[in-house]
Design a protein around this motif. Sequence first.
Motif, PDB file in Angstrom:
ATOM      1  N   LEU A  78      -3.253  -0.007  -3.879  1.00 24.03           N
ATOM      2  CA  LEU A  78      -3.021  -1.374  -3.420  1.00 24.03           C
ATOM      3  C   LEU A  78      -2.529  -2.213  -4.594  1.00 24.03           C
ATOM      4  O   LEU A  78      -3.189  -2.277  -5.635  1.00 24.03           O
ATOM      5  CB  LEU A  78      -4.318  -1.959  -2.857  1.00 24.03           C
ATOM      6  CG  LEU A  78      -4.392  -3.476  -2.643  1.00 24.03           C
ATOM      7  CD1 LEU A  78      -3.393  -3.940  -1.593  1.00 24.03           C
ATOM      8  CD2 LEU A  78      -5.816  -3.894  -2.268  1.00 24.03           C
ATOM      9  N   LEU A 113      -8.776  -3.334   4.287  1.00 31.45           N
ATOM     10  CA  LEU A 113      -8.260  -1.973   4.137  1.00 31.45           C
ATOM     11  C   LEU A 113      -9.328  -0.889   4.152  1.00 31.45           C
ATOM     12  O   LEU A 113      -9.023   0.271   4.443  1.00 31.45           O
ATOM     13  CB  LEU A 113      -7.464  -1.868   2.825  1.00 31.45           C
ATOM     14  CG  LEU A 113      -6.175  -2.689   2.765  1.00 31.45           C
ATOM     15  CD1 LEU A 113      -5.623  -2.701   1.349  1.00 31.45           C
ATOM     16  CD2 LEU A 113      -5.137  -2.119   3.725  1.00 31.45           C
ATOM     17  N   THR A 114     -10.575  -1.223   3.802  1.00 28.87           N
ATOM     18  CA  THR A 114     -11.585  -0.175   3.690  1.00 28.87           C
ATOM     19  C   THR A 114     -12.988  -0.755   3.860  1.00 28.87           C
ATOM     20  O   THR A 114     -13.193  -1.952   3.633  1.00 28.87           O
ATOM     21  CB  THR A 114     -11.494   0.542   2.327  1.00 28.87           C
ATOM     22  OG1 THR A 114     -12.428   1.622   2.281  1.00 28.87           O
ATOM     23  CG2 THR A 114     -11.791  -0.401   1.177  1.00 28.87           C
ATOM     24  N   LEU A 170      -9.129   4.539  -2.248  1.00 27.06           N
ATOM     25  CA  LEU A 170      -8.412   3.284  -2.481  1.00 27.06           C
ATOM     26  C   LEU A 170      -8.585   2.827  -3.928  1.00 27.06           C
ATOM     27  O   LEU A 170      -9.703   2.766  -4.452  1.00 27.06           O
ATOM     28  CB  LEU A 170      -8.918   2.195  -1.539  1.00 27.06           C
ATOM     29  CG  LEU A 170      -8.181   0.850  -1.620  1.00 27.06           C
ATOM     30  CD1 LEU A 170      -6.729   1.009  -1.180  1.00 27.06           C
ATOM     31  CD2 LEU A 170      -8.866  -0.199  -0.755  1.00 27.06           C
ATOM     32  N   VAL A 200       0.856  -1.185   0.000  1.00 27.38           N
ATOM     33  CA  VAL A 200       0.000   0.000   0.000  1.00 27.38           C
ATOM     34  C   VAL A 200       0.887   1.228   0.000  1.00 27.38           C
ATOM     35  O   VAL A 200       1.847   1.324   0.780  1.00 27.38           O
ATOM     36  CB  VAL A 200      -0.938   0.015   1.228  1.00 27.38           C
ATOM     37  CG1 VAL A 200      -1.773   1.285   1.244  1.00 27.38           C
ATOM     38  CG2 VAL A 200      -1.840  -1.209   1.233  1.00 27.38           C
ATOM     39  N   TYR A 202      -4.157   8.690  -5.024  1.00 30.59           N
ATOM     40  CA  TYR A 202      -4.890   7.520  -4.551  1.00 30.59           C
ATOM     41  C   TYR A 202      -4.055   6.755  -3.526  1.00 30.59           C
ATOM     42  O   TYR A 202      -2.816   6.810  -3.545  1.00 30.59           O
ATOM     43  CB  TYR A 202      -5.213   6.567  -5.715  1.00 30.59           C
ATOM     44  CG  TYR A 202      -6.012   7.208  -6.814  1.00 30.59           C
ATOM     45  CD1 TYR A 202      -7.397   7.245  -6.757  1.00 30.59           C
ATOM     46  CD2 TYR A 202      -5.376   7.791  -7.917  1.00 30.59           C
ATOM     47  CE1 TYR A 202      -8.139   7.850  -7.761  1.00 30.59           C
ATOM     48  CE2 TYR A 202      -6.113   8.408  -8.924  1.00 30.59           C
ATOM     49  CZ  TYR A 202      -7.490   8.430  -8.838  1.00 30.59           C
ATOM     50  OH  TYR A 202      -8.221   9.042  -9.832  1.00 30.59           O
ATOM     51  N   THR A 203      -4.749   6.035  -2.655  1.00 30.25           N
ATOM     52  CA  THR A 203      -4.110   4.986  -1.869  1.00 30.25           C
ATOM     53  C   THR A 203      -4.101   3.746  -2.755  1.00 30.25           C
ATOM     54  O   THR A 203      -5.156   3.181  -3.050  1.00 30.25           O
ATOM     55  CB  THR A 203      -4.890   4.707  -0.569  1.00 30.25           C
ATOM     56  OG1 THR A 203      -4.918   5.896   0.217  1.00 30.25           O
ATOM     57  CG2 THR A 203      -4.240   3.587   0.221  1.00 30.25           C
ATOM     58  N   ALA A 255     -14.313   0.609  -3.603  1.00 26.52           N
ATOM     59  CA  ALA A 255     -12.985   0.972  -4.101  1.00 26.52           C
ATOM     60  C   ALA A 255     -12.995   1.162  -5.604  1.00 26.52           C
ATOM     61  O   ALA A 255     -13.908   0.725  -6.318  1.00 26.52           O
ATOM     62  CB  ALA A 255     -11.985  -0.115  -3.718  1.00 26.52           C
TER      63      ALA A 255
END
Length: 268
Positions: A51, A84-85, A23, A17, A48-49, A89
């Motif tokens: 992944l 993660l969220t 995300l 990440v 952005y985050t 996403a």
Amino acid sequence: MMESVLEVPGARLRHFVRGSGPLLVLIAGGQGDAAVNDALATHLADRYTVLTYDRRGLSGSTTDAPGPTLATHAADVSRLLSALTTEPAYVFGSSIGAMISLELTTSHPEQVGVVVAHEPPVIQLLPEPERAVAVQDLLGVEETFRAEGPLPALRRFAVFADIDPTDREPDVEMRPPGPEHLPNAEFFLTYDTPAVRTHALDLTGLKDSPARIVPGVGANSSHIWPHRCARLFAEELGLPYETFPGGHNGYRFRPRATAERLHQVLAG
């Protein structure tokens, strides 16, 4: 960048990440691991985050379960997202990664806000004799792998997908193959290539999905059947398709331009 490992049924998923913002998960094509998306992720991390992850069986992600299906891979992405969220996403997948992203969209629609599916090999939509050609291309790769090994099989794959490493941005460096290259190729050719060849997407589920679905094509790949699949997929769902830089592997060879185009599409 933060590296972690998530335990899931039958596998351990290494993932990374970086960045900040909403995300966005990147799902690589072929035998691509998280590192294949490093350059693209770097160009997106200011907005952005991001992944990235190794699919089960590739590089740092181990598996002790039977051969994975695309549904297995989609479930893995779902579990990563859940860790993660709690919000829907953004998802960008290319080739097999696009198929996984679409499978995720039907199996876990609440987790997907926007999915950009770049040249998904939706063979079920091809009319004959195009479908027979696509199936034979994949069978030929599998047969070459069994007879001659992974490297000749990957070369055969690169021919029908017209993978052109010279069609790249000037600062993109082609990494020499590392120790994970052959094991990744063997896993991909043993399990993932047949999974793509035999998989049928739930087109009704995709039509009913609350997610915004964006089919994508390469600017330089109109002559290959995965590009044709993407356009037929867009037509089937009654959606416009978006054009991205480069060819079938444009996300890898043209990461800067792909990041800008992807941001335009996601913000659109």
